[in-house]
Design a protein around this motif. Structure first.
Motif, mmCIF file in Angstrom:
data_model
loop_
_atom_site.group_PDB
_atom_site.id
_atom_site.type_symbol
_atom_site.label_atom_id
_atom_site.label_comp_id
_atom_site.label_asym_id
_atom_site.label_seq_id
_atom_site.Cartn_x
_atom_site.Cartn_y
_atom_site.Cartn_z
ATOM 1 N N ILE A 1 -3.431 8.178 3.541
ATOM 2 C CA ILE A 1 -3.974 7.073 2.915
ATOM 3 C C ILE A 1 -3.062 6.262 2.628
ATOM 4 O O ILE A 1 -3.276 4.827 2.807
ATOM 5 N N LYS A 2 -1.814 6.495 1.965
ATOM 6 C CA LYS A 2 -0.753 5.715 1.555
ATOM 7 C C LYS A 2 -0.383 4.858 2.790
ATOM 8 O O LYS A 2 0.015 3.717 2.781
ATOM 9 N N PHE B 1 -2.893 1.870 3.971
ATOM 10 C CA PHE B 1 -2.565 0.948 3.246
ATOM 11 C C PHE B 1 -1.130 0.246 3.621
ATOM 12 O O PHE B 1 -1.222 -0.946 3.559
ATOM 13 N N LEU C 1 -2.005 -1.492 6.765
ATOM 14 C CA LEU C 1 -2.872 -2.825 6.374
ATOM 15 C C LEU C 1 -1.825 -4.061 5.718
ATOM 16 O O LEU C 1 -1.945 -5.168 5.946
ATOM 17 N N GLY C 2 -1.117 -3.506 4.711
ATOM 18 C CA GLY C 2 -0.399 -4.362 4.047
ATOM 19 C C GLY C 2 0.698 -5.233 5.017
ATOM 20 O O GLY C 2 1.108 -6.344 4.694
ATOM 21 N N LYS D 1 -1.260 -7.908 7.059
ATOM 22 C CA LYS D 1 -2.171 -8.520 5.922
ATOM 23 C C LYS D 1 -2.316 -9.934 6.621
ATOM 24 O O LYS D 1 -3.462 -10.655 6.407
#
Length: 225
Positions: free
Chosen positions: A6-7, A10, A13-14, A17
């Motif tokens: 999950i990290k 993210f 996505l970051g 962004k």
């Protein structure tokens, strides 16, 4: 198969962004422009009628019992078909001098039968609020005349006459923009994961071990000048 935590999701996505924000904003702006400047506003109004039973149906007593109510509710469906018949639509088009075909008229006019009642609601949608009101009221008037001739019904009452609508029912810019924003966000996230999947460059020490099967001896950190 490579597992992604999950990290890492993210982090992916970051890293992109800006792309996510850009696509989301473009979707919202495009929806707003289409809703406000391209789509024509539609106005809706309605006339409601209460229609009783014909003279020859059932008893003629002045007191209406439960069976009379059930009979009237069944007849409402028949009345709804009369509203949409050519006998009614042709006369409405002629009386209002409308430049419409029967099919186009049928797309503007909708007949709703209120459940478990003797009420018919004639709904009209048009780009001109005054025309919507005129069509709704004229349709109700012509229907009342025709149903008296065809079904011998005398007890027809207008509950609500159509009024000129003030606000359009569609498009709804705020709702459209909200939906576009959600769709834009979903599409952009999907696109980010596709780009990440297609990107086969080595970016982390773990990538070296995974793709090349070589142990990591050391790393050189990136330093600012």
């Amino acid at each position: 198969m490579e597992e992604i935590s999950i990290k890492e999701l993210f982090l992916i996505l970051g890293k992109r962004k800006r792309l996510i924000i850009l696509i989301t904003i473009i979707s919202i702006l495009a929806s707003g422009i289409v809703s406000l400047f391209i789509l024509s506003p539609k106005y809706e109004t309605f006339t409601t009628l209460m229609v009783g039973k014909p003279k020859d149906y059932g008893n003629n007593d002045s007191q209406m019992d439960y069976n009379d109510v059930l009979l009237n509710q069944k007849l409402v469906t028949t009345y709804g078909q009369i509203v949409k018949s050519r006998a009614v639509t042709d006369e409405v088009i002629k009386n209002l001098d409308l430049d419409l075909t029967i099919k186009e008229f049928g797309e503007k006019v909708n007949v709703n039968l209120v459940n478990d009642t003797e009420i018919i609601k004639i709904e009209v949608i048009d780009e001109d609020p005054k025309m919507a009101m005129a069509i709704s009221n004229e349709t109700a008037t012509v229907f009342m005349e025709k149903v008296k001739e065809i079904m011998k019904v005398e007890n027809i009452q207008v509950i609500d006459r159509a009024q000129e609508p003030e606000e359009p029912i569609k498009p709804r810019p705020k709702l459209n923009m909200a939906i576009a924003g959600v769709l834009g966000l979903m599409i952009s996230i999907f696109l980010v994961f596709i780009l990440e999947y297609l990107d086969n460059t080595i970016k982390t020490p773990d990538d070296v071990e995974y793709h090349l099967g070589l142990p990591i001896i050391g790393t050189i950190p990136k330093m600012d000048n």
